[in-house]
Scaffold this motif. Structure first.
Motif, PDB file in Angstrom:
ATOM      1  N   LEU A  47     -33.273 -10.627 -30.891  1.00 30.82           N
ATOM      2  CA  LEU A  47     -32.593 -11.868 -31.263  1.00 30.82           C
ATOM      3  C   LEU A  47     -31.287 -12.077 -30.496  1.00 30.82           C
ATOM      4  CD1 LEU A  47     -33.273 -12.035 -35.112  1.00 30.82           C
ATOM      5  CD2 LEU A  47     -34.301 -13.414 -33.297  1.00 30.82           C
ATOM      6  N   PRO A  48     -30.385 -11.061 -30.383  1.00 31.68           N
ATOM      7  CA  PRO A  48     -29.180 -11.276 -29.565  1.00 31.68           C
ATOM      8  C   PRO A  48     -29.497 -11.585 -28.103  1.00 31.68           C
ATOM      9  CG  PRO A  48     -28.925  -9.330 -30.941  1.00 31.68           C
ATOM     10  CD  PRO A  48     -30.349  -9.748 -31.067  1.00 31.68           C
ATOM     11  N   ILE A  49     -30.507 -10.893 -27.537  1.00 31.27           N
ATOM     12  CA  ILE A  49     -30.882 -11.178 -26.145  1.00 31.27           C
ATOM     13  C   ILE A  49     -31.377 -12.611 -26.014  1.00 31.27           C
ATOM     14  CG2 ILE A  49     -32.533 -10.624 -24.314  1.00 31.27           C
ATOM     15  CD1 ILE A  49     -32.382  -7.709 -25.187  1.00 31.27           C
ATOM     16  N   PHE A  50     -32.186 -13.051 -26.956  1.00 28.36           N
ATOM     17  CA  PHE A  50     -32.732 -14.407 -26.917  1.00 28.36           C
ATOM     18  C   PHE A  50     -31.618 -15.443 -26.981  1.00 28.36           C
ATOM     19  CE2 PHE A  50     -34.354 -18.122 -29.269  1.00 28.36           C
ATOM     20  CZ  PHE A  50     -35.332 -18.544 -28.390  1.00 28.36           C
ATOM     21  N   TYR A  51     -30.694 -15.283 -27.906  1.00 32.00           N
ATOM     22  CA  TYR A  51     -29.609 -16.253 -28.057  1.00 32.00           C
ATOM     23  C   TYR A  51     -28.656 -16.214 -26.863  1.00 32.00           C
ATOM     24  CZ  TYR A  51     -31.155 -16.895 -32.868  1.00 32.00           C
ATOM     25  OH  TYR A  51     -31.905 -17.192 -33.994  1.00 32.00           O
ATOM     26  N   CYS A  52     -28.377 -15.018 -26.353  1.00 30.39           N
ATOM     27  CA  CYS A  52     -27.514 -14.909 -25.173  1.00 30.39           C
ATOM     28  C   CYS A  52     -28.159 -15.565 -23.960  1.00 30.39           C
ATOM     29  CB  CYS A  52     -27.217 -13.441 -24.871  1.00 30.39           C
ATOM     30  SG  CYS A  52     -26.058 -12.657 -26.004  1.00 30.39           S
ATOM     31  N   SER A  53     -29.463 -15.367 -23.796  1.00 24.75           N
ATOM     32  CA  SER A  53     -30.172 -15.971 -22.679  1.00 24.75           C
ATOM     33  C   SER A  53     -30.132 -17.495 -22.764  1.00 24.75           C
ATOM     34  CB  SER A  53     -31.623 -15.477 -22.647  1.00 24.75           C
ATOM     35  OG  SER A  53     -32.312 -16.022 -21.539  1.00 24.75           O
ATOM     36  N   LEU A  54     -30.402 -18.040 -23.962  1.00 23.43           N
ATOM     37  CA  LEU A  54     -30.329 -19.490 -24.144  1.00 23.43           C
ATOM     38  C   LEU A  54     -28.941 -20.015 -23.796  1.00 23.43           C
ATOM     39  CD1 LEU A  54     -32.233 -20.301 -27.476  1.00 23.43           C
ATOM     40  CD2 LEU A  54     -32.916 -20.881 -25.149  1.00 23.43           C
ATOM     41  N   THR A  55     -27.918 -19.311 -24.255  1.00 26.41           N
ATOM     42  CA  THR A  55     -26.540 -19.758 -24.014  1.00 26.41           C
ATOM     43  C   THR A  55     -26.196 -19.736 -22.534  1.00 26.41           C
ATOM     44  OG1 THR A  55     -25.866 -18.908 -26.182  1.00 26.41           O
ATOM     45  CG2 THR A  55     -24.123 -19.332 -24.583  1.00 26.41           C
ATOM     46  N   LEU A  56     -26.537 -18.637 -21.839  1.00 30.36           N
ATOM     47  CA  LEU A  56     -26.191 -18.517 -20.424  1.00 30.36           C
ATOM     48  C   LEU A  56     -26.947 -19.527 -19.568  1.00 30.36           C
ATOM     49  CD1 LEU A  56     -26.041 -14.625 -20.116  1.00 30.36           C
ATOM     50  CD2 LEU A  56     -24.121 -16.220 -20.165  1.00 30.36           C
ATOM     51  N   VAL A  57     -28.236 -19.737 -19.860  1.00 28.67           N
ATOM     52  CA  VAL A  57     -29.006 -20.757 -19.126  1.00 28.67           C
ATOM     53  C   VAL A  57     -28.394 -22.130 -19.368  1.00 28.67           C
ATOM     54  CG1 VAL A  57     -31.225 -21.954 -19.007  1.00 28.67           C
ATOM     55  CG2 VAL A  57     -31.156 -19.457 -19.053  1.00 28.67           C
ATOM     56  N   PHE A  58     -28.042 -22.421 -20.598  1.00 27.04           N
ATOM     57  CA  PHE A  58     -27.424 -23.710 -20.924  1.00 27.04           C
ATOM     58  C   PHE A  58     -26.111 -23.892 -20.158  1.00 27.04           C
ATOM     59  CE2 PHE A  58     -24.489 -26.168 -23.637  1.00 27.04           C
ATOM     60  CZ  PHE A  58     -25.177 -27.369 -23.683  1.00 27.04           C
ATOM     61  N   LEU A  59     -25.305 -22.843 -20.056  1.00 24.83           N
ATOM     62  CA  LEU A  59     -24.029 -22.936 -19.339  1.00 24.83           C
ATOM     63  C   LEU A  59     -24.248 -23.216 -17.853  1.00 24.83           C
ATOM     64  CD1 LEU A  59     -21.980 -20.043 -21.002  1.00 24.83           C
ATOM     65  CD2 LEU A  59     -21.651 -22.513 -21.283  1.00 24.83           C
ATOM     66  N   ILE A  60     -25.268 -22.584 -17.261  1.00 27.85           N
ATOM     67  CA  ILE A  60     -25.565 -22.834 -15.849  1.00 27.85           C
ATOM     68  C   ILE A  60     -25.993 -24.289 -15.641  1.00 27.85           C
ATOM     69  CG2 ILE A  60     -27.275 -22.360 -14.050  1.00 27.85           C
ATOM     70  CD1 ILE A  60     -26.990 -19.481 -14.545  1.00 27.85           C
ATOM     71  N   LEU A  61     -26.843 -24.802 -16.530  1.00 26.59           N
ATOM     72  CA  LEU A  61     -27.290 -26.186 -16.403  1.00 26.59           C
ATOM     73  C   LEU A  61     -26.134 -27.166 -16.613  1.00 26.59           C
ATOM     74  CD1 LEU A  61     -30.745 -26.121 -18.260  1.00 26.59           C
ATOM     75  CD2 LEU A  61     -30.242 -25.733 -15.842  1.00 26.59           C
ATOM     76  N   ILE A  62     -25.256 -26.862 -17.552  1.00 31.24           N
ATOM     77  CA  ILE A  62     -24.092 -27.728 -17.789  1.00 31.24           C
ATOM     78  C   ILE A  62     -23.169 -27.713 -16.569  1.00 31.24           C
ATOM     79  CG2 ILE A  62     -21.948 -27.926 -19.116  1.00 31.24           C
ATOM     80  CD1 ILE A  62     -24.314 -29.129 -20.521  1.00 31.24           C
ATOM     81  N   ALA A  63     -22.946 -26.525 -15.975  1.00 27.49           N
ATOM     82  CA  ALA A  63     -22.101 -26.435 -14.783  1.00 27.49           C
ATOM     83  C   ALA A  63     -22.696 -27.247 -13.640  1.00 27.49           C
ATOM     84  CB  ALA A  63     -21.935 -24.978 -14.376  1.00 27.49           C
ATOM     85  N   ASP A  64     -24.027 -27.163 -13.471  1.00 32.15           N
ATOM     86  CA  ASP A  64     -24.676 -27.946 -12.424  1.00 32.15           C
ATOM     87  C   ASP A  64     -24.574 -29.437 -12.720  1.00 32.15           C
ATOM     88  OD1 ASP A  64     -26.767 -27.630 -10.018  1.00 32.15           O
ATOM     89  OD2 ASP A  64     -27.449 -29.253 -11.326  1.00 32.15           O
ATOM     90  N   LEU A  65     -24.688 -29.811 -13.983  1.00 32.65           N
ATOM     91  CA  LEU A  65     -24.574 -31.221 -14.370  1.00 32.65           C
ATOM     92  C   LEU A  65     -23.201 -31.773 -14.005  1.00 32.65           C
ATOM     93  CD1 LEU A  65     -25.578 -33.781 -15.816  1.00 32.65           C
ATOM     94  CD2 LEU A  65     -24.799 -32.761 -17.962  1.00 32.65           C
ATOM     95  N   PHE A  66     -22.152 -31.016 -14.280  1.00 28.84           N
ATOM     96  CA  PHE A  66     -20.806 -31.472 -13.934  1.00 28.84           C
ATOM     97  C   PHE A  66     -20.636 -31.583 -12.410  1.00 28.84           C
ATOM     98  CE2 PHE A  66     -19.294 -29.818 -18.215  1.00 28.84           C
ATOM     99  CZ  PHE A  66     -19.127 -31.093 -18.730  1.00 28.84           C
ATOM    100  N   ASP A  67     -21.271 -30.670 -11.658  1.00 30.96           N
ATOM    101  CA  ASP A  67     -21.192 -30.731 -10.195  1.00 30.96           C
ATOM    102  C   ASP A  67     -21.852 -31.992  -9.637  1.00 30.96           C
ATOM    103  OD1 ASP A  67     -19.777 -28.422  -9.923  1.00 30.96           O
ATOM    104  OD2 ASP A  67     -21.513 -27.144  -9.527  1.00 30.96           O
ATOM    105  N   ASN A  68     -22.951 -32.414 -10.277  1.00 25.42           N
ATOM    106  CA  ASN A  68     -23.734 -33.538  -9.759  1.00 25.42           C
ATOM    107  C   ASN A  68     -23.515 -34.835 -10.525  1.00 25.42           C
ATOM    108  OD1 ASN A  68     -25.258 -32.117  -7.667  1.00 25.42           O
ATOM    109  ND2 ASN A  68     -26.260 -31.060  -9.361  1.00 25.42           N
ATOM    110  N   LEU A  69     -22.566 -34.838 -11.464  1.00 29.15           N
ATOM    111  CA  LEU A  69     -22.405 -36.004 -12.337  1.00 29.15           C
ATOM    112  C   LEU A  69     -22.051 -37.261 -11.552  1.00 29.15           C
ATOM    113  CD1 LEU A  69     -22.539 -36.889 -15.262  1.00 29.15           C
ATOM    114  CD2 LEU A  69     -20.110 -36.338 -15.488  1.00 29.15           C
ATOM    115  N   ASP A  70     -21.181 -37.140 -10.543  1.00 32.95           N
ATOM    116  CA  ASP A  70     -20.794 -38.310  -9.753  1.00 32.95           C
ATOM    117  C   ASP A  70     -21.998 -38.928  -9.052  1.00 32.95           C
ATOM    118  OD1 ASP A  70     -18.208 -38.016 -10.534  1.00 32.95           O
ATOM    119  OD2 ASP A  70     -17.552 -36.981  -8.713  1.00 32.95           O
ATOM    120  N   GLU A  71     -22.836 -38.042  -8.436  1.00 33.49           N
ATOM    121  CA  GLU A  71     -24.018 -38.554  -7.724  1.00 33.49           C
ATOM    122  C   GLU A  71     -25.026 -39.167  -8.692  1.00 33.49           C
ATOM    123  OE1 GLU A  71     -22.640 -35.689  -7.105  1.00 33.49           O
ATOM    124  OE2 GLU A  71     -22.105 -35.731  -4.972  1.00 33.49           O
ATOM    125  N   LEU A  72     -25.194 -38.532  -9.849  1.00 35.16           N
ATOM    126  CA  LEU A  72     -26.138 -39.058 -10.834  1.00 35.16           C
ATOM    127  C   LEU A  72     -25.757 -40.463 -11.282  1.00 35.16           C
ATOM    128  CD1 LEU A  72     -26.585 -35.853 -13.028  1.00 35.16           C
ATOM    129  CD2 LEU A  72     -28.419 -36.988 -11.773  1.00 35.16           C
TER     130      LEU A  72
END
Length: 365
Positions: A14-39
């Motif tokens: 369970l901790p691995i699952f929740y940590c994985s979800l959180t870290l993947v979400f953070l990477i996607l959010i960081a990419d979203l902020f990088d590309n927000l202007d172009e989007l």
């Protein structure tokens, strides 16, 4: 499976699952902020937006799962230490190897699953994500060019040098082609053709709008060039797949494709230190989760006070970062030809696994 093993697996998963979800979400959010202007500027449709970020998930997962596994292991062992559960297990006569058996089993499964995802799922999905970003988000390419590979150069074992300005492997064709024939003795150019386009027909290329030149021993054109509306050269047998695989980054290739590409490059006499390290690293990198688990266990599975647990966590953090720095240095040395490729890719895993196993006995106390 014993009750204790099931309990430990549940408390770790369970901790691995929740940590994985959180870290993947953070990477996607960081990419979203990088590309927000172009989007916003290009008014990217929501279906494209959704496809892009869904395609990024497998890559983000493989990059973050070692850290999620490590954090989950830290949580489990620290929680056991705070509640004296490890003490109870040891008082009951259990050895540390028996206690951590389900932890290692889960680490093995995670490593195996990570390899399958990185080798089978990541190459096509990451390629799709890059194409969507370049075509629809950054608008760097036209839609018709999204499947093409630019400026492909390849030297074959039968003394031919291929240059193609644009290669479309899926359509089995190329544009703006130049091919040189080299003399087997002095390696000088003896013949040259230029063609506007070429089509692969299973075993050889058919070229269209061909201009053919003969060259002398000094590489100078002699005689009149010959032109053909279309022509086939039976000796030119390098397929679009081989041309494409030697021109792409390793992240777009499966392990078998990487191996085949490396063998093709070896045949042409090209230095393949970097490619060989990447090939071995494809097998070594999925086991980072397992190694990071092993680093944490001897430090945090020992019977300690809460202050001792905090100190062990700091040491564990330092060792994990040292593990990644050590691995990065070994890979750099391997790609420069100063270490054997196999050892370069596996050095960090081997060194820290052996070190953890040597100190594991101390966790019995």
């Amino acid at each position: 499976m014993k009750v204790l093993d099931r309990y430990i697996l549940r408390e770790l998963f369970l901790p691995i699952f929740y940590c994985s979800l959180t870290l993947v979400f953070l990477i996607l959010i960081a990419d979203l902020f990088d590309n927000l202007d172009e989007l916003l500027r290009h008014e990217t449709p929501f279906p494209i937006f959704a496809r892009y970020y869904l395609s990024l998930i497998p890559y983000a997962f493989t990059q973050t799962i070692p850290w999620a596994t490590w954090l989950g292991t830290l949580f489990l062992l620290v929680n056991f230490g705070f509640h004296n559960e490890l003490v109870a297990m040891k008082v009951a006569g259990l050895k540390i190897i028996t206690i951590i058996r389900p932890i290692l089993f889960l680490g093995f499964l995670i490593g195996l699953g990570t390899f399958i995802i990185s080798d089978r799922v990541v190459p096509p999905t990451f390629r799709s994500a890059n194409e969507l970003r370049e075509v629809y988000i950054e608008k760097k390419k036209e839609i018709r060019e999204e499947k093409s590979i630019q400026n492909v150069t390849y030297r074959s074992t039968d003394n031919h040098i291929y240059y193609m300005r644009s290669l479309l492997p899926e359509e089995m064709k190329a544009e703006d082609i130049v091919i040189l024939w080299l003399d087997r003795k002095d390696r000088k150019t003896r013949q040259k053709i230029a063609a506007e386009r070429g089509q692969w027909h299973g075993t050889t290329w058919k070229f269209f709008d061909v201009t053919e030149h003969k060259l002398d021993s000094r590489g100078r054109i002699f005689g009149e060039p010959r032109t053909y509306p279309e022509k086939t050269y039976p000796e030119l047998t390098v397929s679009p797949f081989d041309l494409a695989s030697t021109s792409q980054d390793s992240i777009y290739l499966t392990y078998k494709e990487m191996k085949r590409s490396m063998e093709k490059l070896k045949e042409t006499g090209v230095n393949v230190y970097s490619e060989e390290v990447d090939l071995h690293y494809r097998l070594a990198s999925p086991w980072q989760s397992f190694v990071m688990m092993l680093i944490a266990i001897p430090l945090l599975a020992r019977t300690k006070t809460r202050k001792g647990i905090a100190t062990s966590m700091l040491i564990c953090i330092g060792l994990v970062f040292a593990y990644h720095v050590f691995g990065a240095i070994a890979i750099a040395l391997g790609k420069s030809g100063k270490l054997f490729p196999f050892f370069s890719a596996w050095a960090g895993n081997i060194f820290f696994t052996v070190g953890s196993l040597v100190t594991l006995e101390r966790a019995n106390f």
